[in-house]
Design an enzyme around this catalytic site. Structure first.
Site, PDB file in Angstrom:
ATOM      1  N   ASP A  44      58.080 104.285   7.745  1.00 53.27           N
ATOM      2  CA  ASP A  44      56.869 105.035   8.067  1.00 53.27           C
ATOM      3  C   ASP A  44      56.378 104.526   9.419  1.00 53.27           C
ATOM      4  O   ASP A  44      56.828 103.471   9.909  1.00 53.27           O
ATOM      5  CB  ASP A  44      55.799 104.845   6.987  1.00 53.27           C
ATOM      6  CG  ASP A  44      54.626 105.791   7.171  1.00 53.27           C
ATOM      7  OD1 ASP A  44      54.845 106.949   7.569  1.00 53.27           O
ATOM      8  OD2 ASP A  44      53.471 105.386   6.936  1.00 53.27           O
ATOM      9  N   ASP A  71      52.764 101.937   2.307  1.00 57.51           N
ATOM     10  CA  ASP A  71      53.410 103.174   2.740  1.00 57.51           C
ATOM     11  C   ASP A  71      54.926 103.141   2.576  1.00 57.51           C
ATOM     12  O   ASP A  71      55.559 104.208   2.559  1.00 57.51           O
ATOM     13  CB  ASP A  71      53.055 103.475   4.201  1.00 57.51           C
ATOM     14  CG  ASP A  71      51.782 104.301   4.314  1.00 57.51           C
ATOM     15  OD1 ASP A  71      51.286 104.772   3.283  1.00 57.51           O
ATOM     16  OD2 ASP A  71      51.287 104.483   5.442  1.00 57.51           O
TER      17      ASP A  71
END
Length: 357
Positions: free
Chosen positions: A28, A152
């Site tokens: 990410d 994430d």
């Protein structure tokens, strides 16, 4: 899970050297883009299967990060903007991506399912959202930002593997690969300047000379925004583009009427006026399609109903199967299939739709 903070070329090189050849990376990014044309990459979060690394792209060079990501599958969620941020920083788009938002949609979920909701639905873990909108370029990062960044990618492997298994069971892995390659190709096309006028809100109302002027001004704005690294609206807003395109003749009064700031007029006014004068004599592009005729709207409605039937049989959301704009394009010209209706969608949905026309 803990993480390693990575801010040196040596740390990146040591990590890349230990990665198994061809192993996927679960990734990410965090970037900022409030006052720039190009996204400013601030952080890359990578889970390699053993360790999470938070790579500080305010400290490491693009030449150090790019080799670690090259020739690997990058698994991400809703990654179109991440691809742009990575490509802006490293100078290259990944060879292959796997997007878990697309995978979820192909199992029957909403087309825009968030990562937080996916993790909660699939794993029963509720992720905080507090650090979504913060300054990721500021250092040091807060504990809240660091936890958010780790989260994430912390669950991305488990989510991706579960989706991959479900798609295999449904016989839809090839669909996923095709959609992810389409997403990557779309990102590559967006990176190339061209047809900037098509993105101007209200362009569909212009014809002839006005459209030729809009095409020239939009191309100029795109080039200046890139050169100055400013949002396009900071160079010239869409309403101003339309007003200038409709102006009966180029002149400083047209610039003022379009709302240009005196400073912008002093800096760019002469160039804009000269461009308007030249463009008024140029051949305009073909206009954007106008509104559908009543009979065509009825055709679209009938096709949407058919799409709903097919989507129900496949346990997919109708918009995942076919977007409305594809149906409108198909009704306008049945001899030209929109590109997304080729591939895996062709026999499943395009053929039945063509039979209705």
């Amino acid at each position: 899970m803990s993480y390693l903070w990575c801010e040196s070329a040596d740390a990146l090189a040591d990590w890349a050297a230990d990665l198994p050849a061809g192993a996927p990376l679960y990734l990410d990014t965090e970037f900022m883009r409030e006052r720039t044309y190009y996204p400013q990459l601030a952080l890359v979060q990578v889970h390699d299967g053993d360790t999470i690394r938070l790579i500080d792209t305010t400290r490491v060079a693009a030449a150090d990060l790019a080799p670690a990501l090259a020739d690997r599958v990058l698994v991400m969620h809703a990654c179109s903007e991440d691809l742009e941020a990575l490509a802006t920083f490293t100078g290259a788009y990944p060879a292959r991506v796997e997007d878990t938002q697309i995978a979820a949609a192909l199992t029957g979920e909403d087309m825009q399912m968030s990562y937080q909701r996916l993790v909660e639905d699939r794993l029963g873990v509720s992720l905080p959202k507090g650090a979504t909108r913060t300054d990721w370029l500021k250092r040091p990062l807060s504990e809240e930002q660091l936890r958010y960044a780790v989260d994430d990618v912390k669950y991305l492997i488990e989510v991706a593997e579960g989706l991959r298994e479900e798609l295999a069971r449904l016989g839809r892995l090839d669909w996923w690969r095709e959609e992810c390659e389409r997403l990557r190709e779309d990102a590559l096309r967006r990176a190339e300047p061209g047809d900037a006028w098509r993105q101007v809100k209200g362009a569909g109302a212009l014809r002839g000379r006005e459209l030729a002027v809009l095409e020239a001004l939009a191309e100029w704005r795109e080039a200046r925004a890139r050169a100055r690294d400013l949002p396009k609206g900071f160079v010239l807003r869409d309403p101003a583009l339309l007003d200038l395109s409709r102006a009966p003749r180029p002149g400083e009064d047209a610039l003022r009427a379009a709302g240009l700031h005196p400073k912008a007029i002093r800096r760019d006014g002469d160039e804009i006026l000269a461009l308007m004068a030249r463009a008024a004599e140029a051949t305009p592009p073909a206009p954007l399609p106008g509104p559908l005729e009543p009979a065509q709207r009825q055709q679209v409605k009938a096709l949407r109903e058919r799409v709903g039937e097919i989507a129900g049989q496949l346990n997919l959301k109708p918009d995942v199967l076919v977007r409305r704009r594809w149906l409108e394009a198909l009704v306008r010209d049945p001899s030209r299939l929109p590109e997304p209706l080729t591939g895996w969608r062709h026999d499943l949905v395009a053929r039945p739709l063509l039979e209705r026309l």
